[in-house]
Scaffold this active site. Sequence first.
Site, mmCIF file in Angstrom:
data_model
loop_
_atom_site.group_PDB
_atom_site.id
_atom_site.type_symbol
_atom_site.label_atom_id
_atom_site.label_comp_id
_atom_site.label_asym_id
_atom_site.label_seq_id
_atom_site.Cartn_x
_atom_site.Cartn_y
_atom_site.Cartn_z
ATOM 1 N N GLU A 228 36.842 6.523 15.138
ATOM 2 C CA GLU A 228 36.411 7.396 16.242
ATOM 3 C C GLU A 228 35.852 6.467 17.302
ATOM 4 O O GLU A 228 34.794 5.862 17.114
ATOM 5 C CB GLU A 228 35.377 8.417 15.762
ATOM 6 C CG GLU A 228 35.085 9.498 16.790
ATOM 7 C CD GLU A 228 33.873 9.198 17.653
ATOM 8 O OE1 GLU A 228 34.084 8.782 18.809
ATOM 9 O OE2 GLU A 228 32.743 9.364 17.187
ATOM 10 N N CYS A 262 29.783 9.589 22.974
ATOM 11 C CA CYS A 262 31.233 9.458 23.196
ATOM 12 C C CYS A 262 31.819 10.749 23.733
ATOM 13 O O CYS A 262 32.768 10.725 24.526
ATOM 14 C CB CYS A 262 31.931 9.058 21.895
ATOM 15 S SG CYS A 262 31.496 7.411 21.305
#
Length: 469
Positions: A228, A262
């Site tokens: 990720e 993020c």
Amino acid sequence: MTIATVNPATGQIIRTFTPLSEPELDARLQCAADAFLRYRRTPIAERTRLLQRAAEILDSDKEKFGRIMVTEMGKTLKAAIEEAEKCAWGCRYYAEQAERFLADEVVQTNASRSFVTYQPIGPVLAIMPWNFPFWQVFRFAAPALAAGNVGLLKHASNVPQCALAIQDVFRRAGFPEGCFQTLLIETDRVRRVIEDPRVAAATLTGSTGAGSHVASAAGKQIKRTVLELGGSDPFIVMPSADLDAAARTAVKARTINNGQSCIAAKRFIVAEPIADEFERRLVAGMEKLVVGDPMDSATDVGPLANEAQVRTLADQISRSVSLGARLLTGGRRIDRPGFYFSPGVLTGITENSPAYREEVFGPLALLFRVRDIDEAIRLANDTEFGLGASAWTQVPKERDRFVAELEAVLVFINAMVASDPRLPFGGVKQSGYGRELSHYGIHEFVNIKTVWVQDSAQGAPSGRLTQSE
């Protein structure tokens, strides 16, 4: 890199840690391998009971854990306590759902019995970042432990106390020795751990560059990875949107976790007919935010995590302005001890500027104007990243186009992008691959085994398959 707690609110070193020696690291890896051989046989009812106990500890000690997070990476105390609560939710979710997710799947064939079973694969190495120092660990650890794997944590070097506290949660919950261990080691020793034959797989949350290194090291060993990585999430506002709700959410979505997420909204793509009013509200909302001591309940935005973050963000802004962008408010380091940065709005961003192409990690909103939905979707997808996207519209056809055409894993309509244990989480393009959370997450690190049982000796299975297939 030194393994140390540096308080972002003051810039002062609180505590340093000695990295594991090579013999100590080897002993930890052997302990994990030995623990897996025992723990994999633990009934799932016992594994989920231990996860329930971990959730209870997280809830009961959430303020203590929250203060550790604040001290090490600067998020507000309120946000840190909420993070501990979310970790407890994640543990409970897998405690309640793991048995169903891992149940044998019966498949009707011409065998006496045929089914798919899900079995653990071994020690999983997690390389985790500092921005959500508890949640990003637990969203890997809860499903991994529920599945019968064991965990090894290489946390970011600036959150060692968080890493040790997480290890202690699992110890206090009653997990057997070696089921979850923190490895206080330098970043340049991660490859050595990935390459160790006792480690079965790796998962990383971090930059695209770090993901490339981990994937390369694991790929050479034919080991599974979940990555990720970075993101530059669009937040699209169309003329039909509830402008008040969109602008209010935009401020929160950009500054959550002091802008260091993020999946924080970063690029605000607004239709021309409402762009002036949205800009006014966005600027006003950013200017109202209270920047200050993250332990103070009145604070909305705390410091950035470290000096490097401040320098990187300031440099991205400076280079973008030199190429034609304009700061409408904020966007500067605050002159006080610590790593404080004023929430800002940048507009007039050119395609060749850092603010257009790079991930901007901090409380800076990037504002773009577009003519119509076609231009909005083109701009939203004009990035190497693909984590989340938020779109605001009351028009069903527009909603359907956003769902179908936005290149992201998480698409939220009239809402802020967020992670949820019940829903799969991850990225496409340079934002990574694999999924965390939901039933997809627990299946990432298992052997999906096909079982064919023939009660009487009838030779090879009949049907259309041949051995070569």
